[in-house]
Design a protein around this motif. Sequence first.
Motif, PDB file in Angstrom:
ATOM      1  N   ARG A  83     -16.687  66.884  88.429  1.00  0.00           N
ATOM      2  CA  ARG A  83     -16.656  67.299  89.912  1.00  0.00           C
ATOM      3  C   ARG A  83     -17.600  68.066  90.455  1.00  0.00           C
ATOM      4  O   ARG A  83     -18.163  67.788  91.272  1.00  0.00           O
ATOM      5  CB  ARG A  83     -15.231  67.957  90.147  1.00  0.00           C
ATOM      6  N   ASN A  84     -18.066  69.052  89.512  1.00  0.00           N
ATOM      7  CA  ASN A  84     -19.157  69.857  90.097  1.00  0.00           C
ATOM      8  C   ASN A  84     -20.412  69.259  90.281  1.00  0.00           C
ATOM      9  O   ASN A  84     -21.094  69.445  91.124  1.00  0.00           O
ATOM     10  CB  ASN A  84     -19.364  71.154  89.168  1.00  0.00           C
ATOM     11  N   GLU A  85     -20.695  68.411  89.468  1.00  0.00           N
ATOM     12  CA  GLU A  85     -21.775  67.603  89.443  1.00  0.00           C
ATOM     13  C   GLU A  85     -21.919  66.695  90.738  1.00  0.00           C
ATOM     14  O   GLU A  85     -22.864  66.722  91.492  1.00  0.00           O
ATOM     15  CB  GLU A  85     -22.253  66.578  88.269  1.00  0.00           C
ATOM     16  N   THR A  86     -20.740  66.152  90.981  1.00  0.00           N
ATOM     17  CA  THR A  86     -20.481  65.288  92.259  1.00  0.00           C
ATOM     18  C   THR A  86     -20.687  66.177  93.510  1.00  0.00           C
ATOM     19  O   THR A  86     -21.224  65.891  94.435  1.00  0.00           O
ATOM     20  CB  THR A  86     -19.127  64.510  92.122  1.00  0.00           C
ATOM     21  N   CYS A  87     -20.179  67.347  93.619  1.00  0.00           N
ATOM     22  CA  CYS A  87     -20.264  68.254  94.607  1.00  0.00           C
ATOM     23  C   CYS A  87     -21.439  68.854  95.001  1.00  0.00           C
ATOM     24  O   CYS A  87     -21.871  68.881  96.146  1.00  0.00           O
ATOM     25  CB  CYS A  87     -19.136  69.551  94.582  1.00  0.00           C
ATOM     26  N   LYS A  88     -22.088  68.926  93.810  1.00  0.00           N
ATOM     27  CA  LYS A  88     -23.619  69.287  93.755  1.00  0.00           C
ATOM     28  C   LYS A  88     -24.535  68.289  94.624  1.00  0.00           C
ATOM     29  O   LYS A  88     -25.259  68.532  95.406  1.00  0.00           O
ATOM     30  CB  LYS A  88     -24.481  69.555  92.625  1.00  0.00           C
ATOM     31  N   LYS A  89     -24.285  66.839  94.355  1.00  0.00           N
ATOM     32  CA  LYS A  89     -24.870  65.939  94.880  1.00  0.00           C
ATOM     33  C   LYS A  89     -24.436  65.859  96.381  1.00  0.00           C
ATOM     34  O   LYS A  89     -25.322  65.361  97.194  1.00  0.00           O
ATOM     35  CB  LYS A  89     -24.465  64.596  94.079  1.00  0.00           C
ATOM     36  N   LEU A  90     -23.290  66.018  96.540  1.00  0.00           N
ATOM     37  CA  LEU A  90     -22.818  66.076  98.277  1.00  0.00           C
ATOM     38  C   LEU A  90     -23.566  67.011  98.990  1.00  0.00           C
ATOM     39  O   LEU A  90     -23.965  66.646 100.021  1.00  0.00           O
ATOM     40  CB  LEU A  90     -21.199  66.115  98.063  1.00  0.00           C
ATOM     41  N   ASN A  91     -23.592  68.103  98.435  1.00  0.00           N
ATOM     42  CA  ASN A  91     -24.242  69.205  99.081  1.00  0.00           C
ATOM     43  C   ASN A  91     -25.947  69.132  99.425  1.00  0.00           C
ATOM     44  O   ASN A  91     -26.224  69.360 100.371  1.00  0.00           O
ATOM     45  CB  ASN A  91     -24.202  70.594  98.453  1.00  0.00           C
ATOM     46  N   ILE A  92     -26.673  68.254  98.094  1.00  0.00           N
ATOM     47  CA  ILE A  92     -27.934  68.350  98.365  1.00  0.00           C
ATOM     48  C   ILE A  92     -27.921  67.110  99.494  1.00  0.00           C
ATOM     49  O   ILE A  92     -28.827  67.111 100.426  1.00  0.00           O
ATOM     50  CB  ILE A  92     -28.466  67.294  97.243  1.00  0.00           C
ATOM     51  N   GLU A  93     -27.120  65.909  99.471  1.00  0.00           N
ATOM     52  CA  GLU A  93     -27.178  65.181 100.694  1.00  0.00           C
ATOM     53  C   GLU A  93     -26.919  65.562 102.026  1.00  0.00           C
ATOM     54  O   GLU A  93     -27.674  65.288 103.128  1.00  0.00           O
ATOM     55  CB  GLU A  93     -26.411  63.806 100.408  1.00  0.00           C
TER      56      GLU A  93
END
Length: 230
Positions: A83-93
């Motif tokens: 989840r944290n990796e995906t949330c990081k991707k969301l924040n970057i986008e």
Amino acid sequence: PPTQGPGFPLTWDYKERDNDSAVPVGVITDEHYGQNPAKFSERRRRFWAFSRQKRQEEQDFKHKYYNSFGEGYSMLTTWEVSRNETCKKLNIEKQTLYAPKYIMDPNMTGGTPVANLNFNPTTIKRHVTQFRNFMLEYYEDSNALYNNVDPKPDTPEYGEAMDKLSDMFARKLVHGQQVTLGFLGTSVVAAQDNCFYYAYPNQLGRILRPLFNLAGVEVVIRTSGQNGDG
């Protein structure tokens, strides 16, 4: 239990660049600084809605598989990494495609004092409205922001509570009195799982101080957090 929420696939991509954040509003000389009401593009609002949907799916997934101790709970750490990796991707986008639109003026002042005040009310009002727009953007529009307020806007107590808060802050500003904010809570307030500097009461203090300091008002944070349920 699965270790990756179906609502947050790592292959997810939402590349629809916004058109209203190329030049952010961040200086008081900009006519849109302190704009009321705040204006956000429909594209940005769709992105917010999409993000909320994905976060809710992720939360539902957690409740379904990891809401109690046992086999499912033992897999929680593995799932958190996913989840944290995906949330990081969301924040970057979000930062790349939907950069902040409303930013506080880094050189803001209280303006030329008038009457017996230490500030100019018109100038302070623009800063406060800009701050509200900043918060609307952080919470992804008004519904999410107001739903984090108690009492809720649709309750009879809301109007009275807001009047009392407005009266209190107005008196503090006019008389230059200290504003003390107190927080009760559990580990989130106590920062048991974080550095105390980054606990949300201290974060809030750092956000509010520059705004209140314009009027010569000091903001003091008091916390009484305990680990566990207190």
